[in-house]
Design a protein around this motif. Sequence first.
Motif, PDB file in Angstrom:
ATOM      1  N   GLN A 151       0.832  -1.199   0.000  1.00 62.71           N
ATOM      2  CA  GLN A 151       0.000   0.000   0.000  1.00 62.71           C
ATOM      3  C   GLN A 151       0.870   1.254   0.000  1.00 62.71           C
ATOM      4  OE1 GLN A 151      -3.599  -0.365   0.148  1.00 62.71           O
ATOM      5  NE2 GLN A 151      -2.931  -2.441  -0.359  1.00 62.71           N
ATOM      6  N   PRO A 152       0.318   2.395  -0.405  1.00 60.87           N
ATOM      7  CA  PRO A 152       1.035   3.660  -0.249  1.00 60.87           C
ATOM      8  C   PRO A 152       1.406   3.873   1.213  1.00 60.87           C
ATOM      9  CG  PRO A 152      -0.873   3.937  -1.679  1.00 60.87           C
ATOM     10  CD  PRO A 152      -0.981   2.560  -1.101  1.00 60.87           C
ATOM     11  N   GLY A 153       2.662   4.234   1.486  1.00 60.84           N
ATOM     12  CA  GLY A 153       3.162   4.272   2.851  1.00 60.84           C
ATOM     13  C   GLY A 153       3.131   5.654   3.471  1.00 60.84           C
ATOM     14  N   TYR A 154       3.034   5.679   4.810  1.00 60.05           N
ATOM     15  CA  TYR A 154       3.069   6.939   5.549  1.00 60.05           C
ATOM     16  C   TYR A 154       4.490   7.498   5.630  1.00 60.05           C
ATOM     17  CZ  TYR A 154      -1.766   6.479   7.117  1.00 60.05           C
ATOM     18  OH  TYR A 154      -3.134   6.410   7.151  1.00 60.05           O
ATOM     19  N   GLU A 155       5.485   6.642   5.480  1.00 58.38           N
ATOM     20  CA  GLU A 155       6.872   7.078   5.485  1.00 58.38           C
ATOM     21  C   GLU A 155       7.527   6.733   4.153  1.00 58.38           C
ATOM     22  OE1 GLU A 155       8.877   5.387   8.791  1.00 58.38           O
ATOM     23  OE2 GLU A 155       7.633   6.402  10.292  1.00 58.38           O
ATOM     24  N   ARG A 156       8.515   7.538   3.782  1.00 58.50           N
ATOM     25  CA  ARG A 156       9.187   7.311   2.502  1.00 58.50           C
ATOM     26  C   ARG A 156       9.933   5.977   2.526  1.00 58.50           C
ATOM     27  NH1 ARG A 156      13.904  11.205   0.407  1.00 58.50           N
ATOM     28  NH2 ARG A 156      15.094   9.885   1.856  1.00 58.50           N
ATOM     29  N   ASP A 157       9.734   5.192   1.478  1.00 57.98           N
ATOM     30  CA  ASP A 157      10.424   3.905   1.353  1.00 57.98           C
ATOM     31  C   ASP A 157      10.649   3.650  -0.135  1.00 57.98           C
ATOM     32  OD1 ASP A 157      11.553   1.440   1.693  1.00 57.98           O
ATOM     33  OD2 ASP A 157       9.687   0.402   2.221  1.00 57.98           O
ATOM     34  N   ASN A 158      11.854   3.950  -0.589  1.00 59.59           N
ATOM     35  CA  ASN A 158      12.204   3.792  -1.998  1.00 59.59           C
ATOM     36  C   ASN A 158      13.261   2.706  -2.133  1.00 59.59           C
ATOM     37  OD1 ASN A 158      10.526   5.986  -2.476  1.00 59.59           O
ATOM     38  ND2 ASN A 158      12.211   7.447  -2.330  1.00 59.59           N
ATOM     39  N   ARG A 159      13.118   1.890  -3.158  1.00 61.21           N
ATOM     40  CA  ARG A 159      14.084   0.813  -3.338  1.00 61.21           C
ATOM     41  C   ARG A 159      14.302   0.515  -4.818  1.00 61.21           C
ATOM     42  NH1 ARG A 159      13.782  -5.318  -0.995  1.00 61.21           N
ATOM     43  NH2 ARG A 159      11.894  -5.348  -2.240  1.00 61.21           N
ATOM     44  N   LEU A 160      15.562   0.317  -5.167  1.00 62.88           N
ATOM     45  CA  LEU A 160      15.954  -0.126  -6.494  1.00 62.88           C
ATOM     46  C   LEU A 160      16.602  -1.495  -6.351  1.00 62.88           C
ATOM     47  CD1 LEU A 160      16.384   0.506  -9.551  1.00 62.88           C
ATOM     48  CD2 LEU A 160      18.615   1.449  -8.899  1.00 62.88           C
ATOM     49  N   GLN A 161      16.170  -2.447  -7.152  1.00 57.46           N
ATOM     50  CA  GLN A 161      16.687  -3.808  -7.038  1.00 57.46           C
ATOM     51  C   GLN A 161      17.085  -4.341  -8.407  1.00 57.46           C
ATOM     52  OE1 GLN A 161      14.195  -7.559  -6.289  1.00 57.46           O
ATOM     53  NE2 GLN A 161      15.052  -7.173  -4.263  1.00 57.46           N
ATOM     54  N   LEU A 162      18.279  -4.925  -8.457  1.00 56.93           N
ATOM     55  CA  LEU A 162      18.775  -5.561  -9.669  1.00 56.93           C
ATOM     56  C   LEU A 162      19.080  -7.012  -9.343  1.00 56.93           C
ATOM     57  CD1 LEU A 162      19.866  -5.497 -12.612  1.00 56.93           C
ATOM     58  CD2 LEU A 162      22.093  -4.852 -11.640  1.00 56.93           C
ATOM     59  N   ARG A 163      18.610  -7.928 -10.190  1.00 53.64           N
ATOM     60  CA  ARG A 163      18.838  -9.353  -9.962  1.00 53.64           C
ATOM     61  C   ARG A 163      19.342  -9.997 -11.255  1.00 53.64           C
ATOM     62  NH1 ARG A 163      14.147 -12.215  -6.991  1.00 53.64           N
ATOM     63  NH2 ARG A 163      15.235 -11.275  -5.220  1.00 53.64           N
ATOM     64  N   LEU A 164      20.433 -10.763 -11.138  1.00 51.39           N
ATOM     65  CA  LEU A 164      21.011 -11.487 -12.266  1.00 51.39           C
ATOM     66  C   LEU A 164      21.108 -12.957 -11.899  1.00 51.39           C
ATOM     67  CD1 LEU A 164      23.967  -9.058 -13.108  1.00 51.39           C
ATOM     68  CD2 LEU A 164      21.724  -9.164 -14.241  1.00 51.39           C
ATOM     69  N   GLY A 165      21.109 -13.828 -12.918  1.00 52.05           N
ATOM     70  CA  GLY A 165      21.206 -15.253 -12.648  1.00 52.05           C
ATOM     71  C   GLY A 165      21.538 -16.044 -13.886  1.00 52.05           C
ATOM     72  N   ASN A 166      21.698 -17.354 -13.688  1.00 45.63           N
ATOM     73  CA  ASN A 166      21.937 -18.218 -14.844  1.00 45.63           C
ATOM     74  C   ASN A 166      20.669 -18.324 -15.684  1.00 45.63           C
ATOM     75  OD1 ASN A 166      20.625 -19.737 -12.832  1.00 45.63           O
ATOM     76  ND2 ASN A 166      21.560 -21.647 -13.497  1.00 45.63           N
ATOM     77  N   ASP A 167      20.733 -19.037 -16.784  1.00 44.18           N
ATOM     78  CA  ASP A 167      19.647 -19.083 -17.767  1.00 44.18           C
ATOM     79  C   ASP A 167      19.333 -17.688 -18.301  1.00 44.18           C
ATOM     80  OD1 ASP A 167      19.515 -21.786 -17.343  1.00 44.18           O
ATOM     81  OD2 ASP A 167      17.722 -21.720 -16.097  1.00 44.18           O
ATOM     82  N   ASP A 168      20.385 -16.850 -18.381  1.00 44.49           N
ATOM     83  CA  ASP A 168      20.247 -15.496 -18.926  1.00 44.49           C
ATOM     84  C   ASP A 168      19.226 -14.661 -18.163  1.00 44.49           C
ATOM     85  OD1 ASP A 168      22.059 -16.153 -20.992  1.00 44.49           O
ATOM     86  OD2 ASP A 168      20.428 -17.052 -22.143  1.00 44.49           O
ATOM     87  N   PHE A 169      19.068 -14.927 -16.868  1.00 48.86           N
ATOM     88  CA  PHE A 169      18.076 -14.183 -16.098  1.00 48.86           C
ATOM     89  C   PHE A 169      18.590 -12.783 -15.769  1.00 48.86           C
ATOM     90  CE2 PHE A 169      16.138 -12.537 -12.288  1.00 48.86           C
ATOM     91  CZ  PHE A 169      14.796 -12.792 -12.497  1.00 48.86           C
ATOM     92  N   ALA A 170      17.734 -11.789 -15.973  1.00 53.12           N
ATOM     93  CA  ALA A 170      18.001 -10.411 -15.573  1.00 53.12           C
ATOM     94  C   ALA A 170      16.680  -9.780 -15.168  1.00 53.12           C
ATOM     95  CB  ALA A 170      18.646  -9.618 -16.706  1.00 53.12           C
ATOM     96  N   GLY A 171      16.654  -9.180 -13.986  1.00 59.29           N
ATOM     97  CA  GLY A 171      15.435  -8.553 -13.502  1.00 59.29           C
ATOM     98  C   GLY A 171      15.732  -7.216 -12.851  1.00 59.29           C
ATOM     99  N   LEU A 172      14.841  -6.259 -13.035  1.00 59.14           N
ATOM    100  CA  LEU A 172      14.990  -4.920 -12.472  1.00 59.14           C
ATOM    101  C   LEU A 172      13.682  -4.516 -11.825  1.00 59.14           C
ATOM    102  CD1 LEU A 172      16.696  -2.301 -12.177  1.00 59.14           C
ATOM    103  CD2 LEU A 172      15.641  -1.537 -14.318  1.00 59.14           C
ATOM    104  N   GLY A 173      13.753  -4.067 -10.570  1.00 61.36           N
ATOM    105  CA  GLY A 173      12.569  -3.609  -9.868  1.00 61.36           C
ATOM    106  C   GLY A 173      12.801  -2.247  -9.240  1.00 61.36           C
ATOM    107  N   LEU A 174      11.819  -1.369  -9.344  1.00 65.63           N
ATOM    108  CA  LEU A 174      11.878  -0.042  -8.742  1.00 65.63           C
ATOM    109  C   LEU A 174      10.578   0.187  -7.991  1.00 65.63           C
ATOM    110  CD1 LEU A 174      13.180   2.776  -8.379  1.00 65.63           C
ATOM    111  CD2 LEU A 174      12.011   3.454 -10.506  1.00 65.63           C
TER     112      LEU A 174
END
Length: 687
Positions: A151-174
């Motif tokens: 849910q939208p938060g009462y306090e600031r909470d920002n996160r950037l996430q990068l995930r790499l793996g075998n099988d050519d996996f690449a993921g980006l979350g913001l």
Amino acid sequence: MKSLSLLALAAMSALAADDSDLERITVVGRAQSLYRVDDGELATGTPTPLARTPQSLQILPQALIEDQAALQITDLYRSISGVSQNAYSAVTFRGFRQDEIRYDGVRGDPFNGFAIPQLFGIAQVQVLKGPSAALYGAGEPGGLINYVTKQPGYERDNRLQLRLGNDDFAGLGLELSGPLTTDAGQRYRLGLYQDHQNPYRFNTDDRNRILDAGYAVDFGDSTLTLQWRHIDQHLGGARLRGIPADSQGNFLADRRWNANEASDVQQLKADVLQARLDHDFNAWLSGQLTLRYFENSELQRYHEPASMTDSDGDGLADWTERQYRDQERNTQAASVTGRLVAELGDHTLLLGADGYRQEEGFHYQRANKADGVLGLSYGDPQYGVTDPVEYRLHLITDSDTRALRYGLSLQDQWRLTPAWDITGSLRLDGFNDRVLDRKSGEAQQHDDSGFSYRLGSTYRLSDRLHPYLSWSTGFVPQAPGNQLAAKGGPFEPEQSRQWEAGLRSYWLDGAINLNLAAYRIVRRNILQTDPQDTDKLQALGKVRSQGLEMDLLGDLSDNWVLNLSYAYNDTRVLEASSGISRAFGDRFANAPRHQLGLWTRYDISAWDSAIAFGADHVSEQVNQEGQRIKAYTVFDASWQSRWRAWLVQLNLKNLFDKTYAVSGLIDRTGQFAGEHRRLYLTASYRF
């Protein structure tokens, strides 16, 4: 050592305080601060301590999800007793296949039955065991999975996430969340997730994209929360069937084998809108109203194994004929769910009402061997020999269905004494479904109603021991599309009943939480695929499931946490309707007798790091034709370290690269292969 350290801390605090300023010091261990949740409202519809909840309920918080690097719900089954992987999004839940999913407690799953829900944007996974119809209406008796969205938060909470793996996996979350005004009366949330991989099965290519946005505003005694979610999932080389196996469960092909061509695809696009209004009328009366709407389109173009052929006469199948299936589903659905909760002394009353309407168009064409579809070898598959564009397709199904569900529920949580609670729930459900088969011109309408109820009680014998007992029933109308004559319908609604007895216990000043549950479920009119014709269904007369479950969460030391789950289940066909195949005897398909899940984590405080280890064991099963599915055990490990605002985590899944199957459908479609060894490296930055 733990007891001594707790005593020392208490003594030091006592010496440091004046007599007039003494207060109780509670030392919270890793399990309590990381993974333990003591309150939930899924089982009762009201915020209720789990110790006063008369039904088995497990809550998997975000910390556990992230520690296990879980991308989808299948990554978490080890931590849920009585749950194992079935096909696609379905699970085996206390012996029964189910794919009933809720979001924030309301209907409206945009992933349908063939796409597995993703965990981006999910704060908790809540698992209610046994029938839930007395509160939530028609649903599977094994249990209910509810995803609690961020849910939208009462306090600031920002996160950037990068995930790499075998099988050519690449993921980006913001993820961005926080207040829009100085008093936090208005809040927002924005999320973006994208990943891509080339899994180990031949011809597969997966992509996921999720956009997530939310806005919340407080005004007076009310809070309005608006959410939007967009899902775009592309699974190349799917709908992914299994690996062919012999009668003993040995794979007859390499685990990379796939009946699909590189051009085959399963593609889902969905948009979800949700609005929720919470209002406090006064000190004792509150209400909640949730509107949820989604629309999606799902395209499936895939090759289906159509035989198991022994081409060289050595006694083992080595070839399959194939069909080509071109299917498209377009769905629109809307739900409205309202609740009033009244706190009246020793009684907490809940009045609930909900309605759900879903419309779906289904178009299905098929080609066989005579239409140009070539078979495939198990040992030396040759892909790309033919082009599906050249197949002669024949119309199999062209239907429009409308499902209307509505219900009214009443519940009383009565506190007889400070130690004794009784919960009674009663619900009236109704449905009205219409099906139009455009191919045959056949039109059908089905309507019915039924009552469901639950009676449960909890009692606090002591601070350590909290036993409970419950009796509940369920009522489930069959899906409208399954009522067509072409599917073998019409079919009677499913009915179920369950008794459950459990004990929640707390030891070593609450450092150890051990929950035990025993249950017995009887279910009638379950639909299963007809082994002789996979386009048709069959209804089993009566199936009985009974078993035991154990969940342990605790602190082995100040830095060492253990999460252990075990389940025993015995599910059998007691009565088979006329024409039902009993080739597998009385054992029910994809219902393992034993499951053991382990996750343990140790914090290395000096390095601000942690190591973790996991295990997942599932005992032998059978598919719908009695083919053996071997038992398996897989192990996981992880390492994570924090540095300032950074978290770096390494997860290794299926540590020893075991080849195994998680479930099966019928012989010729093979057994669904488990994941091979996966390596994920994740870097997260909070700002």
